[in-house]
Motif scaffolding. Structure first.
Motif, mmCIF file in Angstrom:
data_model
loop_
_atom_site.group_PDB
_atom_site.id
_atom_site.type_symbol
_atom_site.label_atom_id
_atom_site.label_comp_id
_atom_site.label_asym_id
_atom_site.label_seq_id
_atom_site.Cartn_x
_atom_site.Cartn_y
_atom_site.Cartn_z
ATOM 1 N N UNK A 38 0.799 -1.219 0.000
ATOM 2 C CA UNK A 38 0.000 0.000 0.000
ATOM 3 C C UNK A 38 0.833 1.272 0.000
ATOM 4 N N UNK A 39 2.160 1.131 -0.075
ATOM 5 C CA UNK A 39 3.044 2.289 0.082
ATOM 6 C C UNK A 39 2.730 3.418 -0.887
ATOM 7 N N UNK A 40 2.401 3.070 -2.140
ATOM 8 C CA UNK A 40 2.213 4.097 -3.172
ATOM 9 C C UNK A 40 0.775 4.179 -3.662
ATOM 10 N N UNK A 41 -0.143 3.490 -3.015
ATOM 11 C CA UNK A 41 -1.529 3.521 -3.473
ATOM 12 C C UNK A 41 -2.258 4.743 -2.940
ATOM 13 N N UNK A 42 -3.353 5.081 -3.591
ATOM 14 C CA UNK A 42 -4.108 6.276 -3.225
ATOM 15 C C UNK A 42 -5.095 6.023 -2.097
ATOM 16 N N UNK A 43 -5.142 4.789 -1.615
ATOM 17 C CA UNK A 43 -6.010 4.450 -0.489
ATOM 18 C C UNK A 43 -5.189 3.748 0.581
ATOM 19 N N UNK A 44 -5.679 3.781 1.800
ATOM 20 C CA UNK A 44 -4.993 3.131 2.905
ATOM 21 C C UNK A 44 -5.329 1.639 2.945
ATOM 22 N N UNK A 45 -4.428 0.871 3.539
ATOM 23 C CA UNK A 45 -4.671 -0.556 3.718
ATOM 24 C C UNK A 45 -5.902 -0.755 4.596
ATOM 25 N N UNK A 46 -6.862 -1.584 4.173
ATOM 26 C CA UNK A 46 -8.022 -1.849 5.035
ATOM 27 C C UNK A 46 -7.592 -2.610 6.287
ATOM 28 N N UNK A 47 -8.012 -2.117 7.432
ATOM 29 C CA UNK A 47 -7.587 -2.718 8.686
ATOM 30 C C UNK A 47 -8.405 -3.914 9.116
ATOM 31 N N UNK A 158 1.773 18.334 -11.960
ATOM 32 C CA UNK A 158 2.173 18.825 -10.651
ATOM 33 C C UNK A 158 0.976 18.958 -9.721
ATOM 34 N N UNK A 159 1.204 18.598 -8.446
ATOM 35 C CA UNK A 159 0.146 18.702 -7.425
ATOM 36 C C UNK A 159 -1.159 18.086 -7.936
ATOM 37 N N UNK A 160 -1.067 16.878 -8.449
ATOM 38 C CA UNK A 160 -2.182 16.237 -9.145
ATOM 39 C C UNK A 160 -3.097 15.457 -8.211
ATOM 40 N N UNK A 161 -2.572 14.957 -7.114
ATOM 41 C CA UNK A 161 -3.348 14.153 -6.176
ATOM 42 C C UNK A 161 -2.941 14.516 -4.742
ATOM 43 N N UNK A 162 -3.799 14.153 -3.799
ATOM 44 C CA UNK A 162 -3.460 14.208 -2.383
ATOM 45 C C UNK A 162 -3.240 12.776 -1.913
#
Length: 200
Positions: A38-47, A158-162
């Motif tokens: 999940x290091x570079x994904x746009x979502x967090x690992x589901x806990x 540039x500055x394309x995603x959070x």
């Protein structure tokens, strides 16, 4: 010409890409147990499993996305997920992304064949003129993998995603055009035959 709104099942020797459903959530939760995925994904690992179920629900609710579950043909286990997204039938363009696979399947034929299936369907069934990829500017591994497909690096947004941590992300963009597909297809088929691997 195929209907761009559908998500057909795409089958190969190593992987089967089938339309993502809520029933895949448990398998995705298990496949995604390694935090490194999940290091570079746009979502967090589901806990937990409910979080994985919400992840699937969100993917299915996105009108511009066609999500698939990646199924390991040998074991029948859910190996990960991938999607067509930014699908614009009018201009015959789409992107491939939202992709991850579990640690057990990284650097294997499953990953290479999954890309082959998605690109073959895009160019040969949908008659796409352009397929795109986007990746975090810090994710050099992903950039090298996309380049080895034969995709052309087009630039940086540039500055394309959070990012999930709140930081601003620059995005590297790539594309492959229909005339470039035959050479890329030959390379992917060669890798499957010789056993060469593509990093995810």
């Amino acid at each position: 010409m195929s209907d761009w709104s559908t998500r057909p099942t795409l089958s190969g020797e190593h992987v089967r890409l089938e339309p993502l459903t809520p029933e895949h959530a448990k398998g995705l939760f298990e496949a995604g147990s390694d935090p490194g995925i999940w290091a570079w994904l746009s979502i967090r690992q589901p806990g937990d499993l409910p979080a994985a179920e919400r992840m699937v629900e969100q993917a299915l609710a996105d009108p511009g996305r066609r999500p698939f579950a990646q199924i390991d043909v040998t074991s029948g286990r859910v190996a990960g997920t991938t999607s067509y997204y930014q699908v614009v039938e009018q201009h015959r363009i789409l992107s491939i992304g939202h992709t991850w696979i579990g640690a057990d399947w990284q650097r294997t034929g499953l990953n290479t064949e999954s890309k082959l299936l998605l690109l073959t369907h895009a160019f040969e069934t949908l008659d796409a003129q352009r397929v795109c990829w986007e990746t975090d500017i810090r994710n050099l591994r992903s950039q090298r993998a996309i380049e080895r497909l034969g995709a052309l690096r087009e630039g940086v947004l540039r500055a394309h995603r959070i990012r999930p941590d709140g930081s601003s992300r620059d995005t590297v963009t790539y594309s492959m055009l229909a005339p470039e597909w035959p050479a890329a297809k030959a390379r992917l088929n060669e890798r499957l035959v010789t056993g060469a691997r593509l990093p995810r």
